[in-house]
Scaffold this motif. Structure first.
Motif, PDB file in Angstrom:
ATOM      1  N   GLY A   1       0.782  -1.200  -0.031  1.00 48.91           N
ATOM      2  CA  GLY A   1      -0.097  -0.278   0.155  1.00 48.91           C
ATOM      3  C   GLY A   1       0.864   1.194   0.097  1.00 48.91           C
ATOM      4  N   ILE A   2       0.198   2.439  -0.625  1.00 47.62           N
ATOM      5  CA  ILE A   2       1.265   3.751  -0.796  1.00 47.62           C
ATOM      6  C   ILE A   2       0.333   4.615  -0.366  1.00 47.62           C
ATOM      7  CG2 ILE A   2       2.405   5.377  -2.383  1.00 47.62           C
ATOM      8  CD1 ILE A   2       3.126   3.108  -4.232  1.00 47.62           C
ATOM      9  N   GLY A   3       0.607   5.331   0.676  1.00 50.92           N
ATOM     10  CA  GLY A   3      -0.530   6.662   1.081  1.00 50.92           C
ATOM     11  C   GLY A   3      -1.336   5.833   2.218  1.00 50.92           C
ATOM     12  N   GLY A   4      -2.391   6.687   2.737  1.00 50.40           N
ATOM     13  CA  GLY A   4      -3.093   6.574   3.916  1.00 50.40           C
ATOM     14  C   GLY A   4      -2.185   6.235   5.145  1.00 50.40           C
ATOM     15  N   ASP A   5      -2.351   5.297   5.655  1.00 50.30           N
ATOM     16  CA  ASP A   5      -1.870   4.814   7.003  1.00 50.30           C
ATOM     17  C   ASP A   5      -0.550   4.020   6.486  1.00 50.30           C
ATOM     18  OD1 ASP A   5      -3.338   6.612   8.666  1.00 50.30           O
ATOM     19  OD2 ASP A   5      -4.698   4.959   8.708  1.00 50.30           O
ATOM     20  N   GLU A   6      -0.179   3.636   5.676  1.00 50.74           N
ATOM     21  CA  GLU A   6       0.934   2.495   5.194  1.00 50.74           C
ATOM     22  C   GLU A   6       2.119   3.485   5.261  1.00 50.74           C
ATOM     23  OE1 GLU A   6       0.392  -0.401   3.915  1.00 50.74           O
ATOM     24  OE2 GLU A   6      -1.785  -0.213   4.251  1.00 50.74           O
ATOM     25  N   PRO A   7       3.311   2.548   5.786  1.00 57.39           N
ATOM     26  CA  PRO A   7       4.712   3.180   5.776  1.00 57.39           C
ATOM     27  C   PRO A   7       5.028   3.643   4.719  1.00 57.39           C
ATOM     28  CG  PRO A   7       4.743   0.768   5.979  1.00 57.39           C
ATOM     29  CD  PRO A   7       3.128   0.898   6.077  1.00 57.39           C
ATOM     30  N   VAL A   8       6.070   4.742   4.767  1.00 58.70           N
ATOM     31  CA  VAL A   8       6.655   5.162   3.519  1.00 58.70           C
ATOM     32  C   VAL A   8       7.684   4.076   2.990  1.00 58.70           C
ATOM     33  CG1 VAL A   8       8.289   6.967   2.551  1.00 58.70           C
ATOM     34  CG2 VAL A   8       6.641   7.428   4.560  1.00 58.70           C
ATOM     35  N   SER A   9       7.435   3.828   1.540  1.00 62.09           N
ATOM     36  CA  SER A   9       8.237   2.733   1.040  1.00 62.09           C
ATOM     37  C   SER A   9       9.523   3.266   0.308  1.00 62.09           C
ATOM     38  CB  SER A   9       7.288   1.950  -0.114  1.00 62.09           C
ATOM     39  OG  SER A   9       6.710   2.735  -0.917  1.00 62.09           O
TER      40      SER A   9
END
Length: 367
Positions: free
Chosen positions: A23-31
Motif C-alpha cells: 500500500g502507498i499512502g493512507g496509513d501505510e509506511p513510506v516505501s
C-alpha cells in the motif's frame, strides 16, 4: 501560518499471484524504491542472467527496498520484465516512455505498476488503453512529471516568469490526474521531480495542498553520491516532516544499493521507519589504530540486511571507542595488532586484529 496538506488516499500495487501487495499512502509506511541500472533485454532468453538478477533483487530487499523499477525501452525488455516478475515477490514497475504498447505488453504478465509520462505517450486514447489494461490486471500507475517535459503553454509561462517552474510542475500533474479521474481510475500516484531542491519541495507542497493523491518524491538528476545524498536529504526531510511523500526514490549516479541505503537512513532519521541495524562509526584520525573504513565497507551491506534491531559501533581506537560507543549493543575498536569487542561499553574480549572479522561475527551471532 501553518501549511495544510491533504492526507493521501491509499493506492495498492502487487498482490497478484506471487507478487507482494504493498500500500502507498493512507496509513501505510513510506516505501523505498530504486531503479535497476542496466538493460534487461537478454533476461527473457538467458536463465543464468535471470538467476543473477534475482539474487541482486534479494540483496536489495534485505537492505530495505520495497519496490524496484526497470526501464522498458523495447519489446524484449517488456518480455524480460514479465519473466522477472514471475520469479520475485517484490513489486516491479515498468518505466515507459513514448510507446504505450510497451505498457500493454508488460501488463500481459503480473508486473505490479506502470510508470508513464502521459505527456509523451501521445493521444488520450493511448492513455485510456493503458488505464483499461491496468484496471483489468489490478496494476497501479505512476504519473511521472519532470521539469524537462512541461506542456508548451506552461513552459512558455515559465520562460516569461509568469509562473514558477514548481507551479508549472504541479499544474502539469493536475492536468494529467484529471484524465485519470474522468476515467474513474484512482489507483495511481504522482511524482513531480526537479533537479532543484527548492523546486521539488515547492511543487510537492503546492500539489499536496490541493489533492489527496499519494506522492512519490525524489530529486531527479541529483548527481553523484555525495551531491545526490545532500540534495535528497534536504528535500525529503522537509517534505516528510510535513507529511508529504508516501514512497521515495533517491536518485544517485551510484549503485541501487546506495540509493536504498540512503533512503532507509533518511526514513530512519525522520522517524518514518523503525527497526533494523544502526551503524555508528568514527571518521578516523591520527590516533586511529583500527582500519575503521575497510571494516565498515566489508560489513555494511551484511549488517544493514540483518533482521535485528541493534546498534553497532565501529571505532578507530581503544582510547575513546568503548566510551563513545557505550550505547551500542556491540562494538569493535583496535590499537596496533590488538582489537577489542565491547557490548554496552563493557569490553568482553581482547583479540588479535587479524581475527577481528571472525570474532566479531561470533559475538554478533550471539546477540
Amino acid at each position: 501560518m501553518d501549511k495544510k496538506f491533504f492526507k493521501p488516499r491509499t493506492v495498492f500495487l502487487g498482490g497478484s499471484r506471487n507478487v507482494k501487495r504493498i500500500g502507498i499512502g493512507g496509513d501505510e509506511p513510506v516505501s523505498i524504491q530504486t531503479m535497476w541500472k542496466a538493460g534487461i533485454t537478454d533476461i527473457c532468453e538467458n536463465d543464468t542472467a535471470l538467476k543473477e538478477l534475482l539474487l541482486k533483487i534479494n540483496d536489495l530487499k534485505s537492505l530495505g527496498c520495497d519496490i524496484l523499477r526497470f526501464a522498458v525501452p523495447d519489446m524484449k525488455s517488456a518480455s524480460s520484465l514479465v519473466k522477472i516478475q514471475e520469479h520475485t515477490e517484490m513489486p516491479l514497475v515498468a518505466d515507459i516512455h513514448f510507446d504505450y504498447r510497451l505498457a500493454l505488453e508488460c501488463l500481459k504478465g503480473n508486473v505490479a505498476a506502470i510508470r508513464i509520462n502521459p505527456g509523451n505517450i501521445g493521444s488520450r486514447d493511448r492513455v485510456e488503453k493503458v488505464v483499461s489494461a491496468c484496471r483489468e490486471k489490478g496494476a497501479a500507475i505512476r504519473i511521472g512529471v519532470n521539469s524537462g517535459s512541461l506542456p508548451k503553454d506552461l513552459a512558455e509561462k515559465v520562460e516569461k516568469n509568469e509562473i514558477s517552474r514548481a507551479e508549472a510542475l504541479a499544474e502539469t500533474a493536475a492536468r494529467e490526474c484529471s484524465v485519470f479521474e474522468e476515467l474513474k481510475f484512482d489507483q495511481y500516484v504522482v511524482s513531480m521531480k526537479a533537479s532543484s531542491v527548492l523546486e521539488t519541495i515547492e511543487a510537492n507542497e503546492a500539489f499536496a495542498a490541493k489533492y489527496n493523491i499519494p506522492l512519490h518524491i525524489g530529486v531527479t538528476e541529483a548527481g553523484p553520491l555525495i551531491t545526490g545524498i545532500v540534495k535528497s536529504t534536504m528535500a525529503f526531510t522537509q517534505l516528510l516532516n510535513e507529511g508529504i511523500g508516501s514512497t521515495i526514490r533517491v536518485s544517485l549516479s551510484s549503485s541501487p544499493e546506495n540509493e536504498v541505503i540512503t533512503g532507509r537512513e533518511i526514513l530512519h532519521e525522520t522517524g518514518k521507519r523503525k527497526g533494523g541495524v544502526t551503524i555508528v562509526s568514527c571518521p578516523r584520525c591520527g590516533r586511529e589504530g583500527f582500519d575503521v573504513h575497510n571494516f565498515v565497507n566489508r560489513w555494511q551491506t551484511r549488517l544493514l540486511g540483518m533482521n535485528k534491531e541493534i546498534t553497532v559501533a565501529v571505532m578507530g581506537c581503544v582510547v575513546n571507542g568503548p566510551g563513545e560507543g557505550k550505547h551500542a549493543d556491540i562494538g569493535i575498536a583496535g590499537a596496533g595488532d590488538k582489537a577489542i569487542i565491547f557490548k554496552k561499553g563493557e569490553i568482553i574480549r581482547t583479540i588479535k586484529a587479524e581475527d577481528a572479522d571472525k570474532v566479531f561475527e561470533e559475538e554478533l551471532n550471539s546477540l
